[in-house]
Design an enzyme around this catalytic site. Structure first.
Site, mmCIF file in Angstrom:
data_model
loop_
_atom_site.group_PDB
_atom_site.id
_atom_site.type_symbol
_atom_site.label_atom_id
_atom_site.label_comp_id
_atom_site.label_asym_id
_atom_site.label_seq_id
_atom_site.Cartn_x
_atom_site.Cartn_y
_atom_site.Cartn_z
ATOM 1 N N GLY A 34 0.842 -1.206 0.000
ATOM 2 C CA GLY A 34 0.000 0.000 0.000
ATOM 3 C C GLY A 34 0.872 1.248 0.000
ATOM 4 O O GLY A 34 0.513 2.290 0.547
ATOM 5 N N HIS A 75 -8.573 -4.375 17.076
ATOM 6 C CA HIS A 75 -8.529 -2.980 16.617
ATOM 7 C C HIS A 75 -9.860 -2.676 15.933
ATOM 8 O O HIS A 75 -9.996 -2.733 14.713
ATOM 9 C CB HIS A 75 -7.371 -2.746 15.643
ATOM 10 C CG HIS A 75 -7.473 -1.418 14.944
ATOM 11 N ND1 HIS A 75 -7.311 -0.219 15.599
ATOM 12 C CD2 HIS A 75 -7.780 -1.101 13.661
ATOM 13 C CE1 HIS A 75 -7.500 0.773 14.743
ATOM 14 N NE2 HIS A 75 -7.791 0.265 13.560
ATOM 15 N N ARG A 130 -19.576 -5.369 6.373
ATOM 16 C CA ARG A 130 -18.292 -5.655 7.029
ATOM 17 C C ARG A 130 -17.762 -7.044 6.628
ATOM 18 O O ARG A 130 -16.568 -7.243 6.423
ATOM 19 C CB ARG A 130 -18.492 -5.572 8.548
ATOM 20 C CG ARG A 130 -17.198 -5.680 9.325
ATOM 21 C CD ARG A 130 -17.451 -5.476 10.824
ATOM 22 N NE ARG A 130 -16.343 -5.970 11.607
ATOM 23 C CZ ARG A 130 -15.231 -5.306 11.850
ATOM 24 N NH1 ARG A 130 -15.074 -4.100 11.359
ATOM 25 N NH2 ARG A 130 -14.255 -5.822 12.567
ATOM 26 N N GLY A 174 -0.207 4.837 -0.805
ATOM 27 C CA GLY A 174 -1.409 5.320 -0.100
ATOM 28 C C GLY A 174 -1.092 6.414 0.915
ATOM 29 O O GLY A 174 0.053 6.862 1.042
ATOM 30 N N ASP A 189 -4.314 3.106 18.841
ATOM 31 C CA ASP A 189 -5.327 3.175 19.903
ATOM 32 C C ASP A 189 -4.654 3.491 21.248
ATOM 33 O O ASP A 189 -5.152 4.294 22.047
ATOM 34 C CB ASP A 189 -6.077 1.838 19.970
ATOM 35 C CG ASP A 189 -6.580 1.428 18.595
ATOM 36 O OD1 ASP A 189 -7.407 2.143 18.033
ATOM 37 O OD2 ASP A 189 -6.099 0.402 18.061
ATOM 38 N N ASN A 205 -10.445 -8.413 1.916
ATOM 39 C CA ASN A 205 -9.107 -8.177 2.442
ATOM 40 C C ASN A 205 -8.479 -9.480 2.920
ATOM 41 O O ASN A 205 -7.266 -9.650 2.824
ATOM 42 C CB ASN A 205 -9.129 -7.100 3.528
ATOM 43 C CG ASN A 205 -9.216 -5.716 2.893
ATOM 44 O OD1 ASN A 205 -8.734 -5.521 1.779
ATOM 45 N ND2 ASN A 205 -9.839 -4.781 3.560
ATOM 46 N N ASN A 236 -6.987 -2.983 7.520
ATOM 47 C CA ASN A 236 -8.115 -3.535 8.292
ATOM 48 C C ASN A 236 -8.876 -4.639 7.570
ATOM 49 O O ASN A 236 -8.914 -4.640 6.349
ATOM 50 C CB ASN A 236 -9.072 -2.387 8.646
ATOM 51 C CG ASN A 236 -8.571 -1.650 9.863
ATOM 52 O OD1 ASN A 236 -8.114 -2.261 10.814
ATOM 53 N ND2 ASN A 236 -8.646 -0.330 9.813
HETATM 54 P P1 NAX Z 1 -5.160 4.287 1.166
HETATM 55 O O1 NAX Z 1 -6.398 3.842 0.449
HETATM 56 O O2 NAX Z 1 -4.704 5.705 1.047
HETATM 57 O O3 NAX Z 1 -3.929 3.365 0.717
HETATM 58 C C1 NAX Z 1 -4.024 1.996 0.604
HETATM 59 C C2 NAX Z 1 -3.144 1.591 -0.550
HETATM 60 O O4 NAX Z 1 -3.125 0.169 -0.615
HETATM 61 C C3 NAX Z 1 -3.645 2.093 -1.903
HETATM 62 O O5 NAX Z 1 -2.616 2.848 -2.534
HETATM 63 C C4 NAX Z 1 -3.957 0.810 -2.675
HETATM 64 O O6 NAX Z 1 -3.646 0.914 -4.058
HETATM 65 C C5 NAX Z 1 -3.049 -0.192 -1.965
HETATM 66 N N1 NAX Z 1 -3.467 -1.596 -2.113
HETATM 67 C C6 NAX Z 1 -4.709 -2.110 -2.175
HETATM 68 N N2 NAX Z 1 -4.657 -3.440 -2.344
HETATM 69 C C7 NAX Z 1 -3.357 -3.776 -2.347
HETATM 70 C C8 NAX Z 1 -2.663 -5.012 -2.505
HETATM 71 N N3 NAX Z 1 -3.327 -6.148 -2.690
HETATM 72 N N4 NAX Z 1 -1.308 -4.992 -2.471
HETATM 73 C C9 NAX Z 1 -0.632 -3.828 -2.313
HETATM 74 N N5 NAX Z 1 -1.240 -2.635 -2.187
HETATM 75 C C10 NAX Z 1 -2.575 -2.603 -2.188
HETATM 76 O O7 NAX Z 1 -5.364 3.865 2.691
HETATM 77 P P2 NAX Z 1 -4.556 4.300 3.981
HETATM 78 O O8 NAX Z 1 -5.184 5.511 4.558
HETATM 79 O O9 NAX Z 1 -3.104 4.320 3.683
HETATM 80 O O10 NAX Z 1 -4.951 3.070 4.946
HETATM 81 C C11 NAX Z 1 -4.501 1.764 4.685
HETATM 82 C C12 NAX Z 1 -5.154 0.762 5.623
HETATM 83 O O11 NAX Z 1 -4.864 1.065 6.987
HETATM 84 C C13 NAX Z 1 -6.676 0.698 5.533
HETATM 85 O O12 NAX Z 1 -7.057 -0.667 5.534
HETATM 86 C C14 NAX Z 1 -7.122 1.326 6.841
HETATM 87 O O13 NAX Z 1 -8.382 0.849 7.253
HETATM 88 C C15 NAX Z 1 -6.026 0.894 7.778
HETATM 89 N N6 NAX Z 1 -5.879 1.617 9.037
HETATM 90 C C16 NAX Z 1 -5.503 0.902 10.121
HETATM 91 C C17 NAX Z 1 -5.262 1.494 11.346
HETATM 92 C C18 NAX Z 1 -4.821 0.699 12.523
HETATM 93 O O14 NAX Z 1 -4.654 1.278 13.589
HETATM 94 N N7 NAX Z 1 -4.632 -0.622 12.447
HETATM 95 C C19 NAX Z 1 -5.475 2.961 11.526
HETATM 96 C C20 NAX Z 1 -5.466 3.728 10.241
HETATM 97 C C21 NAX Z 1 -6.133 3.052 9.081
HETATM 98 O O15 NAX Z 1 -7.518 3.220 9.204
#
Ligand code: NAX
Length: 326
Positions: free
Chosen positions: A11, A187, A98, A14, A159, A105, A131
């Site tokens: 990612g 989480h 969900r 992102g 968190d 994912n 997530n």
């Molecule tokens: P973004 O949508 O900005 O970036 C995600 C990136 O992942 C995109 O560029 C997309 O092209 C890429 N991607 C998608 N499928 C992929 C794959 N199979 N292989 C490689 N890359 C892939 O999201 P962002 O704000 O960076 O958040 C990323 C993830 O973090 C989300 O799932 C979000 O829910 C999760 N989070 C988790 C948190 C935690 O505390 N555990 C907090 C923050 C965030 O909400």
């Protein structure tokens, strides 16, 4: 100078990675004497943006950045990787249940698990951010049987850090005055932020706060729902604070938690506190010599215990939704 370590990041084009990668390259995660090679994975349509991220990383001229490998091939990204920061995941779309998100994912993480199993270092240390982070880590682990499940963790440090700020604000103190904050569980909104063992300048936090209703009715839901509050305010999910938490998580795991403190990490349960063995559950841990240990035998009150069970139940349900991927 140490030999560089290989850090696979998914990612990478992102939002979170736009903060994260620069801090890793600047030595904030593995130390100021540890060079890194960043192996950056994206899906094919995001490769152009990924090239721009690589250009900017190069333009920072970080002395510790010894190489960048931008790719849409997981085999290339995970080849000999010593560490993996698994941020990439599909966001929840409009009208999506969900359970649909879990399955979509889950598929990403089961595929990644098989590749990690094949091409990464056998000592790889992994943190899952995408997530549903805990269940994605669980799925990845089941698909990577040659990797010790202890090496596959999920992020609850954001968190934890949110909890530190809320408690400091409540007592008009500084986050640096607080030790032993704790997040139990998933989480998600069933997480259990817990200040029972926290201290503020060495004094028991519950005594300093002296307001059980606040702890129960304000502190816990505010921390648990902070992600949604940021989305409501920013129109996008937490990015810089999530990146900061990933840095904190990995740095403490590799270089050790501070003396006299612990941190919260979602790790493979060994059955501690009556939680099903193998679930990826957030516990209080200390880290030393690149390994973590769950703090044992804390006395847990009935209110917290019931909430811990609810979070365990949610994780069991998430796991059952993805049974075909295990
Ligand atoms: P973004 O949508 O900005 O970036 C995600 C990136 O992942 C995109 O560029 C997309 O092209 C890429 N991607 C998608 N499928 C992929 C794959 N199979 N292989 C490689 N890359 C892939 O999201 P962002 O704000 O960076 O958040 C990323 C993830 O973090 C989300 O799932 C979000 O829910 C999760 N989070 C988790 C948190 C935690 O505390 N555990 C907090 C923050 C965030 O909400």
């Amino acid at each position: 100078m140490k030999a560089p370590v290989r850090v696979a990041v998914t990612g990478a084009a992102g939002q979170i990675c736009y903060s994260l990668l620069f801090r890793v390259a600047n030595g904030e995660m593995f130390g100021k004497d540890q060079p890194v090679i960043l192996q950056l994975l994206e899906i094919t349509p995001a490769l152009k943006v990924l090239e721009a991220v690589a250009m900017e990383l190069n333009d920072c001229a970080f002395p510790l950045l010894h190489g960048i490998v931008p790719t849409d091939s997981p085999e290339v990204a995970f080849k000999d990787a010593d560490y993996a920061l698994l941020v990439g995941a599909k966001p929840r779309g409009p009208g999506m249940e969900r359970s649909d998100l879990l399955k979509d994912n889950g598929k990403i993480f089961s595929a990644l698990g098989k590749i990690v199993d094949k091409v990464a270092s056998k000592n790889i240390k992994i943190v899952v951010v995408g997530n549903p982070a805990n269940t994605n880590a669980y799925i990845l682990s089941k698909n990577a049987p040659s990797i010790n499940p202890r090496n596959i963790t999920a992020l609850t440090r954001l968190d934890h850090n949110r909890g530190l700020h809320q408690l400091a604000a409540k007592v008009g103190g500084k986050v640096s005055d607080i030790k032993k904050m704790l997040i139990w569980g998933n989480h998600s909104t069933t997480q259990v932020p817990d200040i029972t063992y926290a201290t503020i300048n060495g004094k028991a936090a519950p005594t300093v706060v002296n307001d059980d209703a606040w702890t129960r009715d304000a502190f816990i839901p505010t921390v648990a729902k902070r992600g949604a509050a940021v989305i409501a305010a920013r129109g996008a999910s937490s990015a810089a604070s999530a990146a900061n938490a990933v840095v904190d998580h990995m740095r403490d795991w590799v270089l050790g938690t501070a003396e006299g403190d612990w941190t919260s990490m979602a790790v493979s349960s060994d059955g501690s506190y009556g939680i099903e063995k193998g679930l990826v559950y957030s516990y209080p841990v200390i880290c030393k010599n690149g390994d973590w240990t769950i703090i044992p035998n804390l006395p847990v009150n009935d209110f917290i215990k019931a909430k811990m069970k609810e979070s365990e139940k949610e994780l069991q349900e998430e796991r059952d939704t993805c049974k075909d991927l295990l």
